[in-house]
Design a protein around this motif. Sequence first.
Motif: not given
Length: 292
Positions: A151-175
């Motif tokens: 969770t985060d208040l910043s939508l920009t931060a959430l976009g960054t985290a989501r991109g990192n999850a995808a790059a690390l192959g963890l997108g399907n185990r995170s929200a």
Amino acid sequence: MSNGFTGQSIESARRAVAAQLRSAQLDEAELDARILIGAVVGLDLTGLIAQAARPLTSAEALQLAQYAGRRIAGEPVARILGMREFWGLSFRLSEATLVPRPDTETVVERALELFREQKIHRPRIVDIGTGSGAILLALLHEIPDAFGVGTDLSLTALGTARGNAAALGLGNRSAFVGCSYLAALSGPFDLIVSNPPYIPSAEIPKLSVDVREHDPHLALDGGNDGYDAYRALIPQAAERLVPGGALIVEAGQGQARNIETLMAAAALVVDRPPMADLAGIPRAVSARKMPP
């Protein structure tokens, strides 16, 4: 900063940058110079040694001069390159995220210690104020059957985290969810982690330039006494943990005991001392929700 590196070899340019950084009284001049020139020419340490005599192109020389100028002005290397390693993983940064620091790895260490003891099957994890996603994604990397929410208040931060999850192959185990602390989540969760803002407001102008000018103040400012975030998140976490579940938070210097008091007030049980960072500062404070 002039384009004074044109025609210099990789090694001579590295030495020149290190000398400039030393002259600016920067602590890790040699390391910073090596990382910057490695990024410019696309080589790791082994490659820099092997190609030490190769001349820089004019484009490389210009980029190196720009990077050196930004570092001398106080911008951290991680900000210049837009990347930082944490727990052996690479994380892309944005203006809305903190630079992950080694101190925060203590939160990951404590979480893994608790998981080894509990042997939880398919654990559900929340990272409050996830930023780049560093804590959450390090845990998901280590615990293959875990699922995590940041969770985060910043939508920009959430976009960054989501991109990192995808790059690390963890997108399907995170929200990733935009909300204040745990407001949008009902739980229950096995583990809640956070590196919340904990700098007292009046202390922020006194921070080093690399933090004060380049880290987002939303992620630093802990209110008048530094405990605003803890007062908000600890009761919410206590409500949403499963019996036996744990809350782990990062603490600033001298804050661990007061945080433990806040945890106890929320009926969480502190069953072990905080985990200290490499400087010996109590850093990862944890408590459990006891079964009824």
